[in-house]
Structures are given as C-alpha cells and as structure tokens.
Write an enzyme that holds these catalytic residues in place. Structure first.
Site, PDB file in Angstrom:
ATOM      1  CG  HIS A  31       1.319   2.126  -2.963  1.00 46.67           C
ATOM      2  ND1 HIS A  31       0.858   0.824  -2.992  1.00 46.67           N
ATOM      3  CD2 HIS A  31       2.314   2.135  -2.033  1.00 46.67           C
ATOM      4  CE1 HIS A  31       1.526   0.100  -2.111  1.00 46.67           C
ATOM      5  NE2 HIS A  31       2.431   0.855  -1.532  1.00 46.67           N
ATOM      6  CD  GLU A  32       5.346   4.264  -1.952  1.00 49.77           C
ATOM      7  OE1 GLU A  32       5.283   4.243  -0.713  1.00 49.77           O
ATOM      8  OE2 GLU A  32       5.644   3.258  -2.619  1.00 49.77           O
ATOM      9  CG  HIS A  35       2.186   3.431   2.627  1.00 48.52           C
ATOM     10  ND1 HIS A  35       1.496   2.336   3.084  1.00 48.52           N
ATOM     11  CD2 HIS A  35       2.950   2.984   1.592  1.00 48.52           C
ATOM     12  CE1 HIS A  35       1.809   1.278   2.344  1.00 48.52           C
ATOM     13  NE2 HIS A  35       2.674   1.650   1.433  1.00 48.52           N
ATOM     14  CD  GLU A  92       3.049  -1.890   1.377  1.00 43.89           C
ATOM     15  OE1 GLU A  92       2.851  -1.373   0.261  1.00 43.89           O
ATOM     16  OE2 GLU A  92       3.761  -1.364   2.244  1.00 43.89           O
ATOM     17  CG  ASP A  96      -1.142  -2.260  -3.985  1.00 40.51           C
ATOM     18  OD1 ASP A  96      -0.244  -1.415  -4.181  1.00 40.51           O
ATOM     19  OD2 ASP A  96      -0.905  -3.471  -3.781  1.00 40.51           O
ATOM     20  CG  HIS A 154       4.906  -4.994  -0.870  1.00 47.06           C
ATOM     21  ND1 HIS A 154       6.054  -4.965  -0.125  1.00 47.06           N
ATOM     22  CD2 HIS A 154       4.601  -3.709  -1.156  1.00 47.06           C
ATOM     23  CE1 HIS A 154       6.436  -3.703   0.024  1.00 47.06           C
ATOM     24  NE2 HIS A 154       5.569  -2.923  -0.581  1.00 47.06           N
ATOM     25  NE  ARG A 160       1.733  -4.265  -4.773  1.00 46.78           N
ATOM     26  CZ  ARG A 160       2.746  -3.448  -4.550  1.00 46.78           C
ATOM     27  NH1 ARG A 160       3.987  -3.905  -4.644  1.00 46.78           N
ATOM     28  NH2 ARG A 160       2.544  -2.193  -4.231  1.00 46.78           N
TER      29      ARG A 160
END
Ligand SMILES: [Zn+2]
Length: 194
Positions: A31-32, A35, A92, A96, A154, A160
C-alpha cells in the site's frame, strides 16, 4: 518508513505463518509503495519535486480504471443515509487494491513453486486473506464514523477490506465466490491497476 511500533500483531507476528503476515503487513507495505504511483504520487518525481513524469496515455488509462474505483467505493454505505466519498478516498483505495495485489504476488513467489501447507484446515490463500481482514478490524461510534466519512481520506475499515478483495481474482477462487453472492463483481467490473 515502518516504525517498530507497527511491526506487531495484528500487522506482523514473527511466529505467525507467512501467509498471515503477507496478508497483513505485506499488504500495508505494498500500500505504502503504491502511493508513489497514485493520483498524488504520480505528480512528484524521484527527488520529490512537483513534476508529472507520466505520459498522457498512461494518465488516460489510469483515469479510466480509477473512475470505476470511485464509483465502487461511492456505493458503500457505512451509515444509513451516508456513503463513502469515492473521490476523497481514491488515493487510499488505489493503495489498498494495489497493496493487496503486490502482497499476494509476493506471497505466491515466496512459496517458490511448492504448494502452501494447510494449517488449521485453512489453505495458504485463505490464511492470506484472513490476515488482511484481521489487520483492519475496527469499531467506531456513529459520530466518529460520520466524521471519518466527511474528512478522512481512508475508507472505513470494513470497506478497505471488502472493497479491495472483490477486485482480486484470487478472492473468487479461494472462497468459490459466484454470481448472486453479496461480494461478487462481474469480471468486467473488477479493477486491477498494477
Ligand atoms: Zn495510504
């Protein structure tokens, strides 16, 4: 950057089975990373300068796919009369979905072609998805949920997880999800960004 504090259950457990950890902290690491390549990250180059480094064609195809994600998440209703804001949460939600994809690929690769062991009656893929879902268990009062819907980029925890898994092909094969099931999405409506 992953501070030590996040590297503990339910995100990471050094004595847990790999599948669970890939599903939990693996999806968060993915996920990070993603970004850097989403609707915001793509506007900055490798030195952190505001410079769009995508081709017009990449941007166009990215927008086509993410538009479907906006519609998917805007249909989720965490509270009667309110829905998730698909635009506010887009970056976000992309992360995900991408994180789940990257972590799943990494998990499969980690097996090196050997079949995953069955543990407690669960297949490797079942434990992967269970690890993902366990990492996002949460509960909020209605007022806090309303505040989150209005201001937090989020999506609420429930979406999510449910919002991402139903775009992933392995979710269908793992649980035998078929047309008519609540979380079933026809193939042409599923979004795969990366
Ligand atoms: Zn994020």
């Amino acid at each position: 950057m992953f501070p030590a504090a996040v590297l503990q259950p339910p995100f990471f457990d050094s004595i847990a089975d790999d599948a669970v950890n890939y599903g939990a902290i693996g999806t968060i690491i993915g996920h990070e990373i993603s970004h850097g390549f989403d609707d915001w990250g793509s506007q900055y180059d490798g030195n952190g300068n505001l410079r769009d480094w995508w081709t017009a064609e990449d941007r166009k195809r990215f927008d086509e796919r993410t538009k479907i994600l906006v519609a998917q998440y805007s249909a989720f209703s965490p509270l009667p009369g309110y829905t998730v804001n698909g635009e506010l949460t887009l970056g976000e939600n992309i992360a995900d979905n991408a994180g789940l994809e990257i972590a799943y690929k990494a998990y499969r690769r980690s097996l090196g072609g050997t079949p995953a062991p069955v543990i407690d009656g669960m297949s490797g893929d079942e434990r992967f998805f269970a690890g993902f879902a366990q990492a996002f268990r949460g509960k909020a009062r209605d007022a806090a949920m309303l505040s989150q819907i209005k201001s937090d980029p989020h999506s609420p925890d429930e979406f999510r997880v449910n919002g991402a898994v139903r775009n992933h092909r392995a979710f269908y094969s793992t649980y035998g999800v078929k047309p008519g099931d609540k979380m079933y999405l026809p193939t042409e409506q599923r979004v795969s960004i990366w």
